[in-house]
Motif scaffolding. Structure first.
Motif, PDB file in Angstrom:
ATOM      1  N   THR A 277       0.856  -1.182   0.000  1.00 53.06           N
ATOM      2  CA  THR A 277       0.000   0.000   0.000  1.00 53.06           C
ATOM      3  C   THR A 277       0.892   1.232   0.000  1.00 53.06           C
ATOM      4  O   THR A 277       2.008   1.198   0.542  1.00 53.06           O
ATOM      5  CB  THR A 277      -0.957   0.000   1.216  1.00 53.06           C
ATOM      6  N   TRP A 278       0.414   2.297  -0.618  1.00 52.30           N
ATOM      7  CA  TRP A 278       1.256   3.469  -0.815  1.00 52.30           C
ATOM      8  C   TRP A 278       0.649   4.759  -0.258  1.00 52.30           C
ATOM      9  O   TRP A 278       1.367   5.718  -0.035  1.00 52.30           O
ATOM     10  CB  TRP A 278       1.528   3.651  -2.319  1.00 52.30           C
ATOM     11  N   ALA A 279      -0.646   4.784  -0.022  1.00 48.59           N
ATOM     12  CA  ALA A 279      -1.298   5.985   0.493  1.00 48.59           C
ATOM     13  C   ALA A 279      -0.794   6.286   1.906  1.00 48.59           C
ATOM     14  O   ALA A 279      -0.700   5.373   2.731  1.00 48.59           O
ATOM     15  CB  ALA A 279      -2.810   5.814   0.495  1.00 48.59           C
ATOM     16  N   PRO A 280      -0.464   7.530   2.209  1.00 46.13           N
ATOM     17  CA  PRO A 280       0.082   7.870   3.531  1.00 46.13           C
ATOM     18  C   PRO A 280      -0.778   7.396   4.688  1.00 46.13           C
ATOM     19  O   PRO A 280      -0.256   6.942   5.712  1.00 46.13           O
ATOM     20  CB  PRO A 280       0.166   9.403   3.489  1.00 46.13           C
TER      21      PRO A 280
ATOM     22  N   LEU B 114      -0.127   3.482   5.425  1.00 50.53           N
ATOM     23  CA  LEU B 114       1.216   2.920   5.554  1.00 50.53           C
ATOM     24  C   LEU B 114       1.404   2.120   6.834  1.00 50.53           C
ATOM     25  O   LEU B 114       2.215   1.197   6.892  1.00 50.53           O
ATOM     26  CB  LEU B 114       2.268   4.032   5.461  1.00 50.53           C
ATOM     27  N   HIS B 115       0.626   2.451   7.855  1.00 50.16           N
ATOM     28  CA  HIS B 115       0.708   1.701   9.111  1.00 50.16           C
ATOM     29  C   HIS B 115       0.346   0.227   8.911  1.00 50.16           C
ATOM     30  O   HIS B 115       0.723  -0.633   9.730  1.00 50.16           O
ATOM     31  CB  HIS B 115      -0.218   2.327  10.156  1.00 50.16           C
ATOM     32  N   LEU B 116      -0.353  -0.076   7.823  1.00 51.24           N
ATOM     33  CA  LEU B 116      -0.779  -1.462   7.575  1.00 51.24           C
ATOM     34  C   LEU B 116       0.396  -2.392   7.273  1.00 51.24           C
ATOM     35  O   LEU B 116       0.281  -3.604   7.459  1.00 51.24           O
ATOM     36  CB  LEU B 116      -1.788  -1.504   6.428  1.00 51.24           C
ATOM     37  N   HIS B 117       1.513  -1.852   6.816  1.00 48.38           N
ATOM     38  CA  HIS B 117       2.666  -2.710   6.532  1.00 48.38           C
ATOM     39  C   HIS B 117       3.069  -3.496   7.780  1.00 48.38           C
ATOM     40  O   HIS B 117       3.286  -4.710   7.722  1.00 48.38           O
ATOM     41  CB  HIS B 117       3.843  -1.879   6.017  1.00 48.38           C
TER      42      HIS B 117
ATOM     43  N   ALA C 216       8.469   7.810   3.506  1.00 49.18           N
ATOM     44  CA  ALA C 216       7.467   7.250   4.420  1.00 49.18           C
ATOM     45  C   ALA C 216       7.166   5.790   4.085  1.00 49.18           C
ATOM     46  O   ALA C 216       7.042   4.944   4.983  1.00 49.18           O
ATOM     47  CB  ALA C 216       6.192   8.081   4.386  1.00 49.18           C
ATOM     48  N   LEU C 217       7.050   5.482   2.785  1.00 49.39           N
ATOM     49  CA  LEU C 217       6.809   4.107   2.361  1.00 49.39           C
ATOM     50  C   LEU C 217       7.978   3.213   2.746  1.00 49.39           C
ATOM     51  O   LEU C 217       7.794   2.124   3.313  1.00 49.39           O
ATOM     52  CB  LEU C 217       6.579   4.051   0.852  1.00 49.39           C
TER      53      LEU C 217
ATOM     54  N   ASP D 295      10.142  -0.899   8.943  1.00 50.96           N
ATOM     55  CA  ASP D 295       9.548  -1.255  10.233  1.00 50.96           C
ATOM     56  C   ASP D 295       8.949  -2.662  10.189  1.00 50.96           C
ATOM     57  O   ASP D 295       9.027  -3.411  11.170  1.00 50.96           O
ATOM     58  CB  ASP D 295       8.465  -0.243  10.613  1.00 50.96           C
ATOM     59  N   ALA D 296       8.363  -3.024   9.040  1.00 51.43           N
ATOM     60  CA  ALA D 296       7.803  -4.373   8.885  1.00 51.43           C
ATOM     61  C   ALA D 296       8.917  -5.423   8.953  1.00 51.43           C
ATOM     62  O   ALA D 296       8.746  -6.480   9.566  1.00 51.43           O
ATOM     63  CB  ALA D 296       7.041  -4.479   7.572  1.00 51.43           C
ATOM     64  N   LEU D 297      10.046  -5.134   8.319  1.00 50.82           N
ATOM     65  CA  LEU D 297      11.182  -6.055   8.382  1.00 50.82           C
ATOM     66  C   LEU D 297      11.675  -6.189   9.821  1.00 50.82           C
ATOM     67  O   LEU D 297      12.027  -7.287  10.269  1.00 50.82           O
ATOM     68  CB  LEU D 297      12.307  -5.568   7.470  1.00 50.82           C
ATOM     69  N   ASP D 298      11.703  -5.090  10.545  1.00 55.93           N
ATOM     70  CA  ASP D 298      12.141  -5.135  11.941  1.00 55.93           C
ATOM     71  C   ASP D 298      11.239  -6.045  12.777  1.00 55.93           C
ATOM     72  O   ASP D 298      11.709  -6.718  13.697  1.00 55.93           O
ATOM     73  CB  ASP D 298      12.163  -3.723  12.534  1.00 55.93           C
ATOM     74  N   VAL D 299       9.949  -6.061  12.457  1.00 57.39           N
ATOM     75  CA  VAL D 299       9.030  -6.961  13.146  1.00 57.39           C
ATOM     76  C   VAL D 299       9.428  -8.411  12.884  1.00 57.39           C
ATOM     77  O   VAL D 299       9.492  -9.234  13.803  1.00 57.39           O
ATOM     78  CB  VAL D 299       7.570  -6.712  12.691  1.00 57.39           C
ATOM     79  N   LEU D 300       9.719  -8.724  11.633  1.00 57.31           N
ATOM     80  CA  LEU D 300      10.107 -10.098  11.282  1.00 57.31           C
ATOM     81  C   LEU D 300      11.397 -10.516  11.984  1.00 57.31           C
ATOM     82  O   LEU D 300      11.530 -11.667  12.422  1.00 57.31           O
ATOM     83  CB  LEU D 300      10.293 -10.222   9.774  1.00 57.31           C
ATOM     84  N   ARG D 301      12.335  -9.608  12.082  1.00 56.12           N
ATOM     85  CA  ARG D 301      13.628  -9.947  12.694  1.00 56.12           C
ATOM     86  C   ARG D 301      13.464 -10.418  14.144  1.00 56.12           C
ATOM     87  O   ARG D 301      14.314 -11.136  14.667  1.00 56.12           O
ATOM     88  CB  ARG D 301      14.561  -8.739  12.657  1.00 56.12           C
TER      89      ARG D 301
END
Length: 211
Positions: free
Chosen positions: A69-72, A75-78, A127-128, A134-140
């Motif tokens: 998703t790209w809309a500002p 972006l929290h959905l990532h 922002a994207l 941040d999503a990658l940091d969650v996976l780590r």
């Protein structure tokens, strides 16, 4: 025949990944909230991503997240998507392979400076890229999930040609022999399918660049 679930299967990159997998003989099920199956997945389930349960993905050997998703305001959905899908994949033998972003690639050998934080990084994409980082940091932080995060090159070209070749990189920004960080959606899908097939990078982030 391996069974693969592709979540958000109607997206542009996802459709190419599905096509690549189906062409190799995989049994692919697409998940999307749209009524129509726009991909070549043999089976299609209309379901909102956040309604997908552990039971829905229990029979698959690989689960792909192609969410984007790209809309500002979205972006929290990532991060929320990665949290949700990681939770339903936790302690499973299945692999979780994620269509990632390029902004979190590192640009120095010590892995201290991320591409997204360099002066030349386009501010309109910051922002994207930060959301994907941040999503990658969650996976780590997830030791209970067999994840792989696949980053494209910096210049990710929707309409680029399928050359059939790519360079497999790791955490650091990789350039080809022409000094480019570039890859087409089609070549990315090729490399992504190869990773699904080989499964060599569990709990790692890899990157793909045109040869």
């Amino acid at each position: 025949m391996s069974k693969v679930a592709v979540i958000s299967s109607n997206g542009r990159v996802a459709r190419l990944i599905v096509e690549e997998l189906v062409g190799r003989g995989y049994d692919v099920t697409g998940f999307s909230r749209e009524e129509t199956n726009a991909s070549k997945a043999q089976t299609y389930i209309q379901k909102d991503l956040f309604d997908i349960t552990k039971e829905d993905v229990a029979d698959f050997e690989v689960v792909v997240s192609a969410f984007g998703t790209w809309a500002p305001e979205t972006l929290h959905l990532h991060v929320e998507v990665i949290n949700h899908l990681s939770d339903i994949m936790a302690n499973s033998d299945a692999r979780f392979v994620v269509v990632g972003g390029a902004g979190s690639l590192y640009v120095d050998p010590e892995l201290t400076v991320q591409l997204v934080d360099t002066p030349d990084f386009p501010k309109e994409y910051y922002a994207l890229a930060k959301a994907q980082t941040d999503a990658l940091d969650v996976l780590r932080k997830r030791n209970d999930v067999k994840w792989t995060f696949v980053s494209p090159a910096g210049d990710f070209q929707a309409d680029g040609e399928r050359t059939g070749e790519y360079i497999l990189g790791g955490e650091q920004l990789t350039l080809n022999s022409r000094g480019e960080s570039i890859i087409s959606y089609a070549d990315y899908a090729l490399g992504f399918a190869d990773e699904i097939e080989k499964g060599n990078h569990i709990q790692e982030r890899i990157s793909l660049v045109r040869k």
